[in-house]
Design an enzyme around this catalytic site. Structure first.
Site, short mmCIF file in Angstrom:
data_model
loop_
_atom_site.label_atom_id
_atom_site.label_comp_id
_atom_site.label_asym_id
_atom_site.label_seq_id
_atom_site.Cartn_x
_atom_site.Cartn_y
_atom_site.Cartn_z
CG ASP A 1 -2.07 0.84 1.21
OD1 ASP A 1 -2.12 1.70 0.33
OD2 ASP A 1 -2.94 0.67 2.07
CG ASP B 1 -9.42 3.01 1.43
OD1 ASP B 1 -8.63 2.87 0.47
OD2 ASP B 1 -9.07 2.98 2.62
C1 GLA Z 1 -5.46 2.14 2.83
C2 GLA Z 1 -5.99 1.02 1.94
C3 GLA Z 1 -7.02 0.22 2.72
C4 GLA Z 1 -6.38 -0.35 3.98
C5 GLA Z 1 -5.80 0.78 4.82
C6 GLA Z 1 -4.99 0.25 6.00
O1 GLA Z 1 -6.45 3.07 3.13
O2 GLA Z 1 -6.55 1.54 0.77
O3 GLA Z 1 -7.53 -0.85 1.91
O4 GLA Z 1 -5.39 -1.27 3.62
O5 GLA Z 1 -4.93 1.60 4.04
O6 GLA Z 1 -4.36 1.28 6.72
#
Ligand code: GLA
Length: 501
Positions: A265, A325
Site C-alpha cells: 500500500d 477505499d
Molecule cells: C489504505 C488502503 C485500505 C487499507 C488501509 C490500511 O487506506 O486503501 O484498503 O489497507 O490503508 O491502513
C-alpha cells in the site's frame, strides 16, 4: 542515496517559522502548519499529522503529512469552516473538514474527530534517508492468480482490531461456512500487525500477533493460504513501520513465515517519492518477492494512480487497486466499479484490476444492493475478498457470497472485464466467457422497481439464444422473439448466463 542533512532541517525550520508568522499569528484564516497528536498505535508509538495550509481568499491549498501518508490537498474556506480534498482523487466528498475555533482547528478526518494546534518544531515528522528508485526492467510473471484472487481480508470490518485470535477463528469459519470450498482461499491480514524494527532491521509483530509463523501454519492446516500487508514507504497508512529500505529483508521474512499474498500500500511512500516513481518503487518489491523463493501473490495498492493497469504486470503485480477505499454504502460501491471502467482492456489471467474489497454482509446496504455488488465484481473480473465477519454470516449473506453460478462468472478462465452500457436508469454489463457463452448483468440504478428488456441481439451471440439461466433465481428462463423481460427492484440486478445455438 541522498541524506536529508542538517542545513536542510534548519531551512525547513526557518520556513516553518515564516509560515507561522505569515499565517496564524496575523490571522490569515487557516494558513499555517497545524499539528494533530493522533491516537496511540498498537506498538506504543503515537500517530501524528501535520496540516500545512495556505488560504488565499476562499481557496485552500497545501499538504497533509502524517506518519502514514502524504497528500497534496486543495479545498475551500467559508467563514471559519474549511473542507479539503486530495489532489487527483476522484472522491466527491472532502476527506478532512474543520472549523477555526480560538486558534485551533476542530473537525474530522475520514469521519474521525481531531483537534490541530499551531505546530512546533517538535511536531515535525522526520523523513528518512532518500533512496533512489531502481532503473526499470521487467519482473518475470510468478504464474499466480490465473483467475481473480478470492479470500477474506480483515480491513473493512476489523481495521486495527484484527488480531491472531480473529484470524484463527475466521480461518475456522472459512471452512465450516463453506467459503473455502466455494473458492475463498486467502485469509489476509491487513494493516496494524506491525511492531517495531530492531537494530538488525528485522520488523517484529506487535502484541496482537505473538507468532506469525505459527499463525500461518494454522491457516495452512485448514487448507487455506495467508496474506499480509506492508507499504513501500517508511510507514503503513495506519502509521506502522513498513518496508522502505528493507524490501528484500521483509520479503524473505514473509516467505519464512509462509506468507502467500502481499498487499503493498503506497501510503507514506507519497512523503518521499513523486508519482513518477510509482513503477520503479513497486518493481523493487516485485523483485524482492521473486527472490524470496516462495510464490507470493503481489497486490499493488496505490488507488489507481499513474495508470497502474498499464505497467502493473511489468513490476510483477497480480492485481492493483483502481480506486480509493470502498465504503459500505451504495454510492461508494457503484462509484468504485464505474471508476475502473477505462482499465478494462488491461485485465486478464495473472493480472487484474481491483475496485477494492467486498462489503457484502457488513450491514449498510440492502440484500438487493449486495447482490448487485457481487454481480458487478463478478462481471468486472474483480478479486473477491470478503470483508465481513464470516463467523456470524446470515443465510442471505451466505447465499450472496457463495452463489457458485455468480462466482463461476468471476472466475471464468477467459478473464474478460465487462464494461457497462447505460440506458436511462439501467446499466447493462456483458462479459464474454471461455465457453462462448456470455454473462449479462442489468442493474437498476433508479429509485423504484422497473421492467427491463434484454435483447439477444445486444449480447454478441448473433442473436441466437440456446439456453439462458437466471443466476440469482437459479432457474432457466426463456427469450421469446429474441427478448427477455423481467422486473428488477431499485438498486437490484438481473444476472443471466446466456449461450448461443
Ligand atoms: C489504505 C488502503 C485500505 C487499507 C488501509 C490500511 O487506506 O486503501 O484498503 O489497507 O490503508 O491502513
Amino acid at each position: 542515496m541522498r541524506e536529508i542533512s542538517g542545513w536542510q532541517t534548519k531551512l525547513a525550520a526557518f520556513f516553518f517559522g515564516c509560515a507561522l508568522l505569515a499565517g496564524t499569528a496575523f490571522g490569515q484564516g487557516v494558513t499555517g502548519r497545524w499539528a494533530e497528536q493522533g491516537k496511540k498505535l498498537e506498538n506504543g508509538e503515537v500517530q501524528k499529522s501535520i496540516l500545512d495550509l495556505t488560504q488565499k481568499g476562499s481557496a485552500l491549498s497545501g499538504k497533509v503529512i502524517s506518519l502514514g501518508f502524504g497528500v497534496d490537498v486543495t479545498g475551500t474556506v467559508t467563514g471559519n469552516h474549511f473542507e479539503l480534498f486530495g489532489v487527483g482523487w476522484k472522491e466527491k466528498k472532502p476527506f478532512i473538514v474543520g472549523d477555526l475555533v480560538n486558534g485551533e482547528l476542530h473537525g474530522t478526518v475520514w469521519g474521525d474527530a481531531y483537534v490541530a494546534r499551531p505546530a512546533t518544531p517538535a511536531d515535525e515528522i522526520p523523513l528518512p534517508v532518500y533512496i533512489e528508485p531502481p532503473p526499470l526492467h521487467k519482473v518475470p510473471y510468478n504464474g499466480l492468480a490465473k483467475t481473480p484472487p478470492m479470500g477474506w481480508n480483515s480491513w473493512n470490518l476489523f481495521a486495527e482490531k484484527v488480531d491472531d485470535k480473529t484470524v484463527r477463528t475466521m480461518a475456522d469459519a472459512m471452512v465450516s461456512s463453506g467459503m473455502r470450498d466455494a473458492g475463498y482461499i486467502y485469509v489476509n491480514i491487513d494493516d496494524t500487525w506491525e511492531g517495531v524494527r530492531n537494530a538488525e532491521g528485522n520488523l517484529g509483530t506487535n502484541h496482537k500477533f505473538p507468532d506469525m509463523k505459527a499463525l500461518a501454519d494454522y491457516v495452512h492446516s485448514k487448507g487455506l493460504k495467508i496474506g499480509i500487508y506492508s507499504s513501500p514507504g517508511p510507514r503503513t497508512c495506519g502509521g506502522y513501520p513498513a518496508s522502505y529500505g528493507h524490501e528484500e529483508q521483509d520479503a524473505k521474512m514473509f516467505a519464512a513465515w509462509g506468507i502467500d499474498y502481499l498487499k503493498y500500500d503506497w501510503c507514506s511512500a507519497g512523503n518521499i517519492y513523486k508519482n513518477d516513481a510509482l513503477q520503479p518503487v513497486y518493481q523493487k518489491m516485485g523483485d524482492a518477492l521473486a527472490a524470496s523463493g516462495r510464490p507470493i501473490v503481489y497486490s499493488l495498492c496505490e488507488y489507481g494512480m499513474g495508470e497502474v493497469e498499464k505497467w502493473g504486470p511489468q513490476v510483477g503485480g497480480n492485481l492493483w487497486r483502481t480506486t480509493g477505499d470502498i465504503r459500505d454504502e451504495w454510492e461508494s460501491m457503484i462509484a468504485d466499479v464505474e471508476k475502473q471502467v477505462p482499465t478494462a482492456p488491461w485485465a486478464g489471467p495473472g493480472h487484474w484490476n481491483d475496485p477494492d474489497m467486498l462489503e457484502i454482509g457488513n450491514g449498510h446496504m440492502t440484500a438487493d444492493e449486495y447482490r448487485t455488488h457481487m454481480s458487478l465484481w463478478a462481471l468486472a473480473a474483480a478479486p473477491l475478498l470478503a470483508g465481513n465477519d464470516i463467523r456470524t454470516m446470515t443465510d442471505v449473506t451466505k447465499s450472496i457470497l457463495m452463489n457458485k453460478e455468480v462466482i463461476a462468472i468471476d472466475q471464468d478462465p477467459l478473464g474478460k472485464q465487462a464494461s457497462p452500457v447505460k440506458n436511462g436508469d439501467f446499466e447493462t454489463w456483458v462479459k464474454p466467457l471461455a465457453d462462448g457463452s456470455v454473462a449479462v448483468g442489468v442493474v437498476n440504478l433508479g429509485s423504484s422497481a422497473a421492467k427491463l428488456t434484454v435483447k439477444a441481439a445486444d449480447l454478441g451471440l448473433n442473436g441466437n439464444v440456446q439456453k439462458a439461466r437466471d443466476l440469482w433465481a437459479h432457474k432457466d428462463v426463456k427469450f421469446i422473439g429474441g427478448v427477455y423481460e423481467a422486473s428488477v427492484p431499485s438498486h437490484g440486478v438481473l444476472m443471466l448466463r446466456v449461450s448461443a445455438k
